[in-house]
Design a protein around this motif. Structure first.
Motif, PDB file in Angstrom:
ATOM      1  N   SER A  78     100.802 -52.135  49.135  1.00  0.00           N
ATOM      2  CA  SER A  78     101.023 -51.220  48.015  1.00  0.00           C
ATOM      3  C   SER A  78      99.909 -51.245  46.980  1.00  0.00           C
ATOM      4  N   ILE A  79      99.019 -52.223  47.052  1.00  0.00           N
ATOM      5  CA  ILE A  79      98.122 -52.423  45.919  1.00  0.00           C
ATOM      6  C   ILE A  79      96.652 -52.567  46.319  1.00  0.00           C
ATOM      7  N   LYS A  80      96.186 -51.743  47.188  1.00  0.00           N
ATOM      8  CA  LYS A  80      94.786 -51.817  47.608  1.00  0.00           C
ATOM      9  C   LYS A  80      93.905 -50.961  46.703  1.00  0.00           C
ATOM     10  N   PHE A 116      96.385 -51.977  39.003  1.00  0.00           N
ATOM     11  CA  PHE A 116      96.442 -50.863  38.053  1.00  0.00           C
ATOM     12  C   PHE A 116      95.090 -50.153  37.963  1.00  0.00           C
ATOM     13  N   TYR A 117      94.328 -50.227  39.021  1.00  0.00           N
ATOM     14  CA  TYR A 117      92.970 -49.693  39.069  1.00  0.00           C
ATOM     15  C   TYR A 117      92.908 -48.204  38.712  1.00  0.00           C
ATOM     16  N   ASN A 118      91.997 -47.884  37.815  1.00  0.00           N
ATOM     17  CA  ASN A 118      91.639 -46.511  37.458  1.00  0.00           C
ATOM     18  C   ASN A 118      92.795 -45.683  36.890  1.00  0.00           C
ATOM     19  N   MET A 141      91.957 -55.689  38.533  1.00  0.00           N
ATOM     20  CA  MET A 141      93.372 -55.388  38.318  1.00  0.00           C
ATOM     21  C   MET A 141      93.591 -54.262  37.311  1.00  0.00           C
ATOM     22  N   PHE A 142      92.826 -54.276  36.221  1.00  0.00           N
ATOM     23  CA  PHE A 142      92.951 -53.246  35.182  1.00  0.00           C
ATOM     24  C   PHE A 142      91.686 -52.391  35.073  1.00  0.00           C
ATOM     25  N   SER A 169      87.068 -54.519  33.639  1.00  0.00           N
ATOM     26  CA  SER A 169      85.896 -53.651  33.606  1.00  0.00           C
ATOM     27  C   SER A 169      86.301 -52.220  33.240  1.00  0.00           C
ATOM     28  N   GLY A 170      85.631 -51.653  32.249  1.00  0.00           N
ATOM     29  CA  GLY A 170      85.919 -50.286  31.830  1.00  0.00           C
ATOM     30  C   GLY A 170      87.084 -50.143  30.872  1.00  0.00           C
TER      31      GLY A 170
END
Length: 191
Positions: A78-80, A116-118, A141-142, A169-170
């Motif tokens: 679920s979290i790739k 929680f990428y992007n 992760m974030f 990052s970001g």
């Protein structure tokens, strides 16, 4: 007459000083019992035996709920990162908040890379319903959560965490930050 005066003084002292303390302790005892009970219940959790989770999006809010009981886990598929297999990957432009349903606990995967990428429009992620005790990798992760303003990791057990590369990052607007783990704090400071 002196005895009555002392008695009145003693009653006054009890009313003014002792009663409010007793009232305060009594009022917070239930809260303490709830926290202690939850801690005891989750101490012996077997990660492999946990069921999965489901989620719903309403008015920009993702609410995650265990599918089988009070506890659930996010499974690895679920979290790739950079993949449409993340459950909410197709809805990144409509998500503004993420939380676990009240009264439930969701355990993070050992590899929580890009969870929680992007999610560039997310302003709030309530971490209090997540349990990180099994998480080892929080790479990206974030990453890309550019509108996220605060995160509170203070309730997380991150004793198994070893990888935090590009975790924040970001996250250019992330200014309110609480963590007790030096690895997470270091990742935040290097964002």
């Amino acid at each position: 007459m002196k005895k009555i005066g002392r008695l009145i003084l003693l009653l006054f002292f009890l009313a003014v000083f002792i009663a409010p303390v007793a009232w305060f302790i009594n009022g917070h005892m239930e809260e303490f019992k709830d926290v202690t009970k939850e801690k005891e219940e989750t101490e012996d959790i077997d990660y492999e035996s946990l069921g999965g989770v489901s989620y719903k999006i309403e008015n920009g809010v993702v609410t995650i709920t265990p599918t089988n009981g009070k506890y659930g886990k996010l499974d690895a598929t679920s979290i790739k990162k950079n993949s449409s297999t993340a459950p909410w990957a197709d809805n990144v432009n409509e998500i503004s908040q993420i939380k676990v349903a009240s009264g439930y606990k969701v355990f993070l995967n050992t590899d929580s890379t890009g969870l929680f990428y992007n999610l560039k429009y997310v302003k709030k992620i309530d971490l209090s319903g997540f349990d990180a005790r099994f998480a080892e990798n929080m790479t990206s992760m974030f990453e890309g959560c550019e509108n996220l303003t605060n995160l509170d990791f203070s309730s997380w057990d991150t004793s198994k965490l070893s990888v935090t590369t590009n975790m924040f990052s970001g996250c250019v607007n992330l200014t309110e930050f609480k963590a007790k783990d030096s690895k997470i704090t270091s990742a935040y400071n290097s964002k």
